[in-house]
Design an enzyme around this catalytic site. Sequence first.
Site, PDB file in Angstrom:
ATOM      1  N   THR A 294       0.850  -1.180   0.000  1.00  0.00           N
ATOM      2  CA  THR A 294       0.000   0.000   0.000  1.00  0.00           C
ATOM      3  C   THR A 294       0.889   1.234   0.000  1.00  0.00           C
ATOM      4  O   THR A 294       1.957   1.241   0.607  1.00  0.00           O
ATOM      5  CB  THR A 294      -0.938   0.013   1.231  1.00  0.00           C
ATOM      6  OG1 THR A 294      -1.770   1.181   1.179  1.00  0.00           O
ATOM      7  CG2 THR A 294      -0.156   0.013   2.533  1.00  0.00           C
TER       8      THR A 294
ATOM      9  N   HIS B 246       2.611 -11.734  13.960  1.00  0.00           N
ATOM     10  CA  HIS B 246       3.681 -12.303  14.774  1.00  0.00           C
ATOM     11  C   HIS B 246       3.453 -13.779  15.078  1.00  0.00           C
ATOM     12  O   HIS B 246       4.363 -14.481  15.547  1.00  0.00           O
ATOM     13  CB  HIS B 246       3.785 -11.529  16.092  1.00  0.00           C
ATOM     14  CG  HIS B 246       5.174 -11.507  16.668  1.00  0.00           C
ATOM     15  ND1 HIS B 246       6.163 -12.369  16.253  1.00  0.00           N
ATOM     16  CD2 HIS B 246       5.736 -10.732  17.631  1.00  0.00           C
ATOM     17  CE1 HIS B 246       7.269 -12.127  16.934  1.00  0.00           C
ATOM     18  NE2 HIS B 246       7.042 -11.130  17.782  1.00  0.00           N
TER      19      HIS B 246
END
Length: 433
Positions: free
Chosen positions: A342, A394
Amino acid sequence: MLIDIRVPSAGESITQVELARWLVEDGTYVEKDQEIAEIDSDKATLTISAEQAGKIKITVEEGTTTEPGKIIGQIDTEAEAPESAAKAEEQPSPSAKAQDKEAPSKEEVPAAEKPAKEKTGQKEVAAAFTFSPQAQKLLDELGIQNPESDLRPDGKRITRRDILAAIAHQYHKEGGQKPAAAAAASSWTGGRDEERQKMSTLRKKVAERLVAVKNQTAMLTTFNEVDMSAVMELRNKYQKKFQEKYGIKVGLMSFFAKAITEAIPHFPQVNGRIEDNNIVIPGYVDVGIAVSTPKGLMVPVIRNAESLSVPELELKIAELAQKARDNKISIEELTGGTISITNGGVFGSMLSTPIINPPQAAILGMHNIVQRPVAINGRVEIRPVMYLALSYDHRIIDGKESVGFLVKVKEMIENPERMLFGGNDPLAGLLGV
C-alpha cells in the site's frame, strides 16, 4: 418477448449483494450491451448489461439486498425503438462516411449535423459520463446548470471530487477571484445540517475485515528508511526510453513489487499464511496492490509476480488499478494474494502502520519521499528518503524474519542491480563469498 434481468454471480462465497443503482430509468429503451445497473458485493462493484435491445421494466428498487440469480427487471424486446434511436441506427458509420467520395467536407457539414461531442454543457457531458449521487446533489445545491469543460474524471463517472476540482481550476483561471460556486462549496454556513450516507456493501465488508484483523492476529509493525536516490536516478535516466517502448511511465510501485518477490525466497514466512492450524508457504508470490477507488479500498492481485520483470509489473499494476477505478475489475482479480503493498505516500503520508489483508501475514507500506539530511561516509548530504513500514502477523513471522525482510527490500531499492541477482550483492557473488 420479455427477457429477465438477473443478478450475476459475484463469486462462490458471495450469497448476498446489493442493487446499488439503476443506470437507466424505468420504461427507458436500452440498446444491446448497454450498462443498465450496478451491483455491490462485499468484494467489488459489478455492472449488468442489457442482453438485447428493448424497453426496460424495473421490478427491484435501488438499495435492495438480493441474491445472485434473482430477477430484478425485464426487457421487452418487441417494444419499438424511439425515433431518435431509430435515426441513429440509420446513420452510416464513420468508416462508411470516410469511404464516401461525395461526402461533404467538415466545413460543409451543417451545424445541426455536427457530432454531439463538439457541443458543451451538462447534457453532452452526461452523455459521455455518469454523475455520482453526491456529485449531482452538489450541482443542484450550487445551482450549476452547465458544468465547465474542466471536468476530467479518472473514469467515466463524475464524482463530487471532480466537481470541486473543476471549481478550484476555474478559481485559478480567474486570477484568484473566487466564484460564488467555489465560495459556497468551501465555506461553512454555521448551520447544524448533517449528511447521512448509507454504507456500501463493499465498505461494510472492509470494515468487518479490518476489525477482524485487529482481533484475530498478533499484528506488529517494523520500520526502516530507504535512500531513493538510485531508483530515482534510474527512472530519470531511462524514463523517456521506457515510455517510448512501453507507452507508460515507470513508477515506484513496480520496483518495490520486484524487490518483494526477490526478498521472499530469503524469508519465505513473510509470504505465508495460517490455515487450519497449519503454516502454508506458497511456492509463488501473488502481490496485492492497494488501490483507492470511489467505492472504497480495493486490492487487485498480480498473479505469479515473481516471474514478471519491472516493465511487466508496471503494465500490470496500471491495468488493474484503472480497472478497479472504472469498476471493471473482476472477482477473480481481487481474490487471493500472498502479500500486499500500500502506498500512502501518494496522499502525503510520512509514516503509517498498514493493516494486514487476511489471510495474508504481511503488508508493506510505502510513504512520501522527503529530502532529508543523512550521514554518508562521515559527511552530511541531502538525500530523497522514504520511510518503509512492514506490518506482519507475529504468530507466523518472528521479529528476525520481519526485520531481515525489510532490510533486504531496502538493500535492493538502494542498489537496484541486486534485483538481477536474487537480492544478493553481485560483487560478493563474483568473489564467491
